[in-house]
Design a protein around this motif. Structure first.
Motif, mmCIF file in Angstrom:
data_model
loop_
_atom_site.group_PDB
_atom_site.id
_atom_site.type_symbol
_atom_site.label_atom_id
_atom_site.label_comp_id
_atom_site.label_asym_id
_atom_site.label_seq_id
_atom_site.Cartn_x
_atom_site.Cartn_y
_atom_site.Cartn_z
ATOM 1 N N ALA A 52 0.846 -1.194 0.000
ATOM 2 C CA ALA A 52 0.000 0.000 0.000
ATOM 3 C C ALA A 52 0.883 1.247 0.000
ATOM 4 O O ALA A 52 1.994 1.235 0.526
ATOM 5 C CB ALA A 52 -0.905 0.003 1.224
ATOM 6 N N GLU A 53 0.367 2.310 -0.595
ATOM 7 C CA GLU A 53 1.097 3.570 -0.607
ATOM 8 C C GLU A 53 1.005 4.234 0.767
ATOM 9 O O GLU A 53 -0.051 4.261 1.390
ATOM 10 C CB GLU A 53 0.529 4.506 -1.666
ATOM 11 C CG GLU A 53 0.791 4.039 -3.077
ATOM 12 C CD GLU A 53 0.298 5.028 -4.116
ATOM 13 O OE1 GLU A 53 -0.293 6.061 -3.763
ATOM 14 O OE2 GLU A 53 0.522 4.761 -5.311
ATOM 15 N N ILE A 54 2.147 4.759 1.218
ATOM 16 C CA ILE A 54 2.202 5.486 2.480
ATOM 17 C C ILE A 54 2.511 6.931 2.139
ATOM 18 O O ILE A 54 3.562 7.222 1.554
ATOM 19 C CB ILE A 54 3.264 4.893 3.424
ATOM 20 C CG1 ILE A 54 2.931 3.424 3.705
ATOM 21 C CG2 ILE A 54 3.349 5.691 4.714
ATOM 22 C CD1 ILE A 54 3.982 2.692 4.494
ATOM 23 N N ASP A 55 1.596 7.819 2.479
ATOM 24 C CA ASP A 55 1.701 9.224 2.102
ATOM 25 C C ASP A 55 2.621 9.960 3.076
ATOM 26 O O ASP A 55 2.180 10.520 4.081
ATOM 27 C CB ASP A 55 0.313 9.863 2.083
ATOM 28 C CG ASP A 55 0.349 11.273 1.520
ATOM 29 O OD1 ASP A 55 1.302 11.597 0.786
ATOM 30 O OD2 ASP A 55 -0.582 12.045 1.817
ATOM 31 N N VAL A 56 3.926 9.922 2.761
ATOM 32 C CA VAL A 56 4.935 10.567 3.595
ATOM 33 C C VAL A 56 5.944 11.231 2.660
ATOM 34 O O VAL A 56 6.310 10.663 1.630
ATOM 35 C CB VAL A 56 5.670 9.520 4.476
ATOM 36 C CG1 VAL A 56 6.805 10.156 5.245
ATOM 37 C CG2 VAL A 56 4.708 8.853 5.433
ATOM 38 N N ASP A 57 6.375 12.427 3.030
ATOM 39 C CA ASP A 57 7.408 13.106 2.250
ATOM 40 C C ASP A 57 8.754 12.462 2.577
ATOM 41 O O ASP A 57 9.222 12.508 3.713
ATOM 42 C CB ASP A 57 7.423 14.598 2.597
ATOM 43 C CG ASP A 57 8.366 15.391 1.715
ATOM 44 O OD1 ASP A 57 9.113 14.777 0.918
ATOM 45 O OD2 ASP A 57 8.354 16.628 1.816
ATOM 46 N N GLU A 58 9.364 11.833 1.573
ATOM 47 C CA GLU A 58 10.607 11.090 1.784
ATOM 48 C C GLU A 58 11.745 11.969 2.310
ATOM 49 O O GLU A 58 12.661 11.472 2.950
ATOM 50 C CB GLU A 58 11.033 10.401 0.491
ATOM 51 C CG GLU A 58 10.072 9.306 0.077
ATOM 52 C CD GLU A 58 10.521 8.574 -1.170
ATOM 53 O OE1 GLU A 58 11.739 8.315 -1.315
ATOM 54 O OE2 GLU A 58 9.656 8.242 -1.994
#
Length: 87
Positions: free
Chosen positions: A9-15
């Motif tokens: 699943a995609e994790i919405d975090v700024d790398e």
């Protein structure tokens, strides 16, 4: 965009804003993920199995303690039965 190593699943975090050692949670499978490196970002699942193994080790240690008398001497089977009868 990061992906959960367990369910993809995609994790919405700024790398660019995550730090090594930070704990994230997957919104889909709720697995806790530790940031193990930042460039590129790598996520490792934090396993509950380790906690379960620690609990099992404690149970084994407690069972082993029953095989000793109050002086720390190893009991043989006859002494163990006598001690259990005294309780």
């Amino acid at each position: 965009m990061l992906r959960c190593p367990e369910c993809s699943a995609e994790i919405d975090v700024d790398e660019d804003e995550v730090e090594e050692g930070e704990i994230l949670s997957c919104p889909e499978c709720e697995t806790e993920l530790e940031v193990s490196q930042t460039h590129p970002v790598a996520l490792n699942p934090i396993s509950d199995e380790l906690e379960d193994e620690d609990e099992e080790d404690l149970e084994v240690e407690e069972e082993d303690e029953e095989d000793f008398d109050e002086d720390g001497d190893l009991l043989d089977e006859d002494e163990e039965e006598d001690e259990e009868e005294d309780e």
